[in-house]
Structure formats: C-alpha cells, structure tokens
Write a protein that holds these residues in place. Structure first.
Motif, PDB file in Angstrom:
ATOM      1  N   THR A   2       1.009  -1.334  -0.014  1.00  0.00           N
ATOM      2  CA  THR A   2      -0.315  -0.114  -0.373  1.00  0.00           C
ATOM      3  C   THR A   2       0.888   0.980   0.115  1.00  0.00           C
ATOM      4  O   THR A   2       2.350   1.074   0.105  1.00  0.00           O
ATOM      5  N   HIS A   3       0.272   2.491  -0.123  1.00  0.00           N
ATOM      6  CA  HIS A   3       0.768   3.425  -0.265  1.00  0.00           C
ATOM      7  C   HIS A   3       1.659   3.822   1.039  1.00  0.00           C
ATOM      8  O   HIS A   3       2.604   4.410   1.279  1.00  0.00           O
ATOM      9  N   LEU A   4       0.743   3.538   1.874  1.00  0.00           N
ATOM     10  CA  LEU A   4       1.160   3.926   3.140  1.00  0.00           C
ATOM     11  C   LEU A   4       2.532   2.814   3.981  1.00  0.00           C
ATOM     12  O   LEU A   4       3.359   3.155   4.047  1.00  0.00           O
ATOM     13  N   SER A   5       2.522   1.562   3.472  1.00  0.00           N
ATOM     14  CA  SER A   5       3.371   1.007   3.849  1.00  0.00           C
ATOM     15  C   SER A   5       4.615   1.033   3.575  1.00  0.00           C
ATOM     16  O   SER A   5       5.782   1.085   3.543  1.00  0.00           O
ATOM     17  N   LYS A   6       4.783   1.539   1.948  1.00  0.00           N
ATOM     18  CA  LYS A   6       5.779   1.954   0.768  1.00  0.00           C
ATOM     19  C   LYS A   6       6.333   3.498   1.553  1.00  0.00           C
ATOM     20  O   LYS A   6       7.570   2.769   1.248  1.00  0.00           O
ATOM     21  N   LEU A   7       5.179   4.141   1.911  1.00  0.00           N
ATOM     22  CA  LEU A   7       6.654   5.074   2.326  1.00  0.00           C
ATOM     23  C   LEU A   7       7.324   4.457   3.929  1.00  0.00           C
ATOM     24  O   LEU A   7       7.786   4.890   4.380  1.00  0.00           O
ATOM     25  N   GLN A   8       6.092   4.059   4.678  1.00  0.00           N
ATOM     26  CA  GLN A   8       7.538   3.371   6.026  1.00  0.00           C
ATOM     27  C   GLN A   8       8.222   2.852   5.731  1.00  0.00           C
ATOM     28  O   GLN A   8       8.848   3.446   6.595  1.00  0.00           O
ATOM     29  N   THR A   9       8.443   2.074   4.692  1.00  0.00           N
ATOM     30  CA  THR A   9       9.726   1.358   4.350  1.00  0.00           C
ATOM     31  C   THR A   9      10.935   2.131   3.707  1.00  0.00           C
ATOM     32  O   THR A   9      11.793   2.498   4.038  1.00  0.00           O
ATOM     33  N   GLU A  10      10.180   3.230   3.152  1.00  0.00           N
ATOM     34  CA  GLU A  10      11.658   4.113   2.261  1.00  0.00           C
ATOM     35  C   GLU A  10      11.530   5.129   3.238  1.00  0.00           C
ATOM     36  O   GLU A  10      12.865   5.621   3.700  1.00  0.00           O
ATOM     37  N   ALA A  11      10.421   5.533   4.354  1.00  0.00           N
ATOM     38  CA  ALA A  11      11.252   6.201   5.428  1.00  0.00           C
ATOM     39  C   ALA A  11      12.618   5.724   6.307  1.00  0.00           C
ATOM     40  O   ALA A  11      13.221   6.040   6.612  1.00  0.00           O
ATOM     41  N   LEU A  12      12.119   4.462   6.353  1.00  0.00           N
ATOM     42  CA  LEU A  12      13.219   3.978   7.570  1.00  0.00           C
ATOM     43  C   LEU A  12      14.740   4.148   5.961  1.00  0.00           C
ATOM     44  O   LEU A  12      15.555   4.113   7.087  1.00  0.00           O
ATOM     45  N   GLU A  13      14.295   3.602   4.591  1.00  0.00           N
ATOM     46  CA  GLU A  13      15.440   3.908   4.152  1.00  0.00           C
ATOM     47  C   GLU A  13      16.265   5.162   4.346  1.00  0.00           C
ATOM     48  O   GLU A  13      17.668   5.200   4.376  1.00  0.00           O
ATOM     49  N   LEU A  14      15.611   6.015   4.196  1.00  0.00           N
ATOM     50  CA  LEU A  14      15.833   7.455   4.723  1.00  0.00           C
ATOM     51  C   LEU A  14      16.681   7.659   5.496  1.00  0.00           C
ATOM     52  O   LEU A  14      17.630   8.508   5.765  1.00  0.00           O
ATOM     53  N   LEU A  15      16.235   7.206   6.646  1.00  0.00           N
ATOM     54  CA  LEU A  15      17.029   7.284   7.865  1.00  0.00           C
ATOM     55  C   LEU A  15      17.716   6.506   8.307  1.00  0.00           C
ATOM     56  O   LEU A  15      18.674   7.285   8.755  1.00  0.00           O
ATOM     57  N   LYS A  16      18.256   5.459   7.052  1.00  0.00           N
ATOM     58  CA  LYS A  16      19.527   4.356   7.574  1.00  0.00           C
ATOM     59  C   LYS A  16      20.394   5.626   6.854  1.00  0.00           C
ATOM     60  O   LYS A  16      21.739   5.926   6.917  1.00  0.00           O
ATOM     61  N   LYS A  17      20.165   6.306   5.749  1.00  0.00           N
ATOM     62  CA  LYS A  17      21.080   7.565   5.364  1.00  0.00           C
ATOM     63  C   LYS A  17      21.308   8.931   6.307  1.00  0.00           C
ATOM     64  O   LYS A  17      22.877   8.878   5.441  1.00  0.00           O
ATOM     65  N   LEU A  18      20.816   9.229   6.204  1.00  0.00           N
ATOM     66  CA  LEU A  18      21.115  10.046   7.377  1.00  0.00           C
ATOM     67  C   LEU A  18      22.005   9.390   8.414  1.00  0.00           C
ATOM     68  O   LEU A  18      22.567  10.592   8.641  1.00  0.00           O
ATOM     69  N   ILE A  19      21.453   8.620   8.542  1.00  0.00           N
ATOM     70  CA  ILE A  19      22.933   7.859  10.333  1.00  0.00           C
ATOM     71  C   ILE A  19      24.323   8.147   9.756  1.00  0.00           C
ATOM     72  O   ILE A  19      24.867   8.702  10.677  1.00  0.00           O
ATOM     73  N   SER A  20      23.750   7.378   8.931  1.00  0.00           N
ATOM     74  CA  SER A  20      25.657   7.167   7.814  1.00  0.00           C
ATOM     75  C   SER A  20      26.167   8.153   7.418  1.00  0.00           C
ATOM     76  O   SER A  20      27.922   8.769   6.890  1.00  0.00           O
ATOM     77  N   THR A  21      25.270   9.566   7.461  1.00  0.00           N
ATOM     78  CA  THR A  21      26.164  10.865   6.680  1.00  0.00           C
ATOM     79  C   THR A  21      26.245  11.824   7.817  1.00  0.00           C
ATOM     80  O   THR A  21      25.389  12.106   8.297  1.00  0.00           O
TER      81      THR A  21
END
Length: 356
Positions: A2-21
C-alpha cells in the motif's frame, strides 16, 4: 504494498542514509542533499535555503490557514561512551541504532512521509508545509530562524521531537544570564571587608531561594539554576569579581523579557545580563483541533521542559514525535523501527481527524 506501507519502508531507508551521513550542527550539507533527493524521487517541487529544505502541498491555497510540519536533521557530536559506530545504521532486536536516530531522525522521516502522503490531497482545511531544518541543536541563526521569513505565513505547527507520540502542548523557554558579583581585590594577607567571593555566597543563597509567582498548569514553575562559577587566579589574591552563569527555564506565564526585568530589579548582584531573549516558551490551546483530535485518538498531553525549534515560532505549536526524549544525546542512541512505522500512522490519523 500500500501507499502507506511503501512510505514507511522508504522513510526507514532514508533514516539509515541520514544516520550514515555526518550532520553535526552547521555541517548538514549531506543530509540536506538526501532530503532534496526524497523530493526528486517523489516528484515534489522543493526549495532549499542554506541547509534548510522545504516544500508546500500541491493544492496550496493562499486563503487557507497553514500547518507547518518541522523537524531538524542536524545532530550533536557523539559522546565518548559510544560502543557502536555512531554512523552505522544497524538494526538489532527491532532497534535502529545510530547518531540522530532518535533525535530527531525518526521524527524527521515520519513527518516527511506524512507530508508526502497528503501532498496531492484535495479538500484539506489547511495548507501543509514540510521543513527539514538545520542547527537546531545549537539554536543557530542558519536554521529555522532564517527560514521562517521565507515561508508562507504559518498559523500552527507540529515540531517533530521524540515524545513517545504524546502531545507536548507546552514547552519551557530558556534564558541564560551572565552575572557579576564585584568586590575589592587585595592581597590575601590583608583585611578585606569587600571580598567578592564572600559576597557571591549571599547571591547564591538568593538564587537558590528565588521563586517566581506564576505557575503554569502544563509546565509548572519557572526553574532557575546556577550552573557555573568562576573566580580567582592564585591563592594569595582576593579577586575583583566572581562570575556566575544562571540557567532559567521559563514557563508560559512569563515572557523572557519579563524574567530578565524581574532579575535585573531584584537580584543582589552588580551585573546580570541575558545572553538572548529569543528562546521563549511556547504552547497550544487545549481546544485547538489538533489537540482535541490527538486526545480523541488516545494521546496524552504534557508540558515539556526541554527546548526545541518551537522556541523560534510565534504561532501556536505542538511538539510531537516517535522516539523517547530520554534517549536523546545518549550513547548508542536508537529508535525502535516500530516507533517510526506507528509514528507515521499516528501523524496521518491526527491530520485526517483534525483537518480533513
């Protein structure tokens, strides 16, 4: 998905990138670029000023009031007690570890996902602005303070900070005072009835006993604390002055200027000067639709003693976000993955109930 679950997955991936930067305050170029990339990937027009990145919803109308969704992407520097690599976004036992994961990366990506969810929505009672801002950890001039004049008028704001998704309906302001207690310098071997150190003892007792009359229902009393003291250069010299630093956490019953005026008039010291008066307390009425909606969803209300970018806002504002404030600035900082997923869901439900 779903649109919501896709956004939840993308948000988690973005947070991983933010932590690594690395994004120490004033050095957020890399994380600002990651926010830009999110908007590009979702085909959302955006703007950037210094390291602040912002966007408005597709159906923005000047005649409607505007809700600001704001959180910060800068971090403090990791403390020496870390046992994990602070820039390694590691998930273990449902926890995402890494510097800035809890403060305030989880809030940032959750609000960004929420904004993206509503970006194309029609029939909202409010416009939406998302702003990912810099220099929050140092209350810097190149963060939200410099961005606000560039934004459309903001009528109400949600500031993303870890609150366990409870409603922080008020936040204490801050004034730091530099204080001088003066005396007569002399050789320690000679009599001296004007010893600045002895005089400072009386001032310290006064500050310890100092109480402000007005008590806030949400924030309690104004809290005054002497946090630093400095005097003398060698054992045989009575110093000319004692320097104190006083930290005052101001409730919503006083402006910072009022606190400064009271202390200037009453404190038994020679000089007392505020470093800044701009970090005022903030609050939002209990009858505001956001608060009524949150309470109906089972969220609790409380007053927060910790400072955030709310202090820069003049409109009613609510502090709300996934994560736990007690983890902020701690060693091996983390946020539960579930907190991010649930945070996005709760933000969406809150806005749907209040503004749709």
């Amino acid at each position: 998905m779903t649109h919501l679950s896709k956004l939840q997955t993308e948000a988690l991936e973005l947070l991983k990138k933010l932590i690594s930067t690395q994004s120490f305050s004033g050095e957020e170029e890399g994380t600002a670029a990651l926010l830009e990339q999110w908007f590009k990937d979702h085909e959302i027009p955006f703007q950037r000023h210094l390291n602040n990145v912002w966007a408005v919803n597709k159906n923005f109308e000047d005649t409607k009031p505007t809700l600001l969704l704001n959180s910060h992407h800068d971090t403090v520097k990791p403390n020496l007690a870390y046992t994990k690599d602070p820039f390694n976004a590691e998930i273990s036992e449902g926890k995402l570890f890494g510097l800035g994961s809890n403060d305030a990366g989880g809030c940032l990506v959750s609000l960004l996902a929420t904004f993206t969810y509503f970006y194309k929505a029609e029939g909202l009672s409010h416009n939406l602005i998302f702003a990912g801002t810099a220099e929050e950890e140092i209350n810097g001039k190149d963060g939200i303070a410099c961005l606000l004049p560039l934004l459309p008028k903001v009528d109400v704001a949600i500031v993303g900070e870890p609150t366990l998704m409870d409603l922080a309906i008020a936040e204490k302001g801050l004034v730091v005072f530099d204080v001088l207690v003066k005396g007569t310098p002399s050789h320690a071997a000679h009599p001296n009835d004007d010893n600045a150190i002895y005089k400072s003892a009386k001032a310290l007792q006064w500050f310890e006993a100092c109480k402000f009359e007005k008590v806030s229902e949400a924030l309690g009393e104004v809290k005054l604390t002497v946090t630093q003291i400095k005097a003398g250069s060698q054992h045989n010299v009575v110093p000319a002055q004692v320097e104190l630093v006083v930290d005052v956490r101001v409730n919503d019953q006083y402006s910072n200027a009022e606190i400064a005026a009271i202390l200037a008039e009453q404190a038994p010291v020679d000089e007392i000067k505020p470093r800044s008066l701009r970090l005022n307390s903030s609050s939002i009425p209990l009858e505001h639709p956001l608060i009524e909606a949150g309470i109906s969803l089972g969220m609790k209300t409380y007053g927060s003693p910790t400072l955030s970018d709310q202090a820069m806002l003049s409109c009613p504002s609510l502090k709300l976000g996934p994560g736990d404030s007690t983890r902020s600035h701690s060693a091996d900082e983390f946020i539960f993955v579930k907190e991010i997923e649930e945070g996005i869901e709760k933000y969406i439900k809150l806005l749907e109930k209040a503004f749709v």
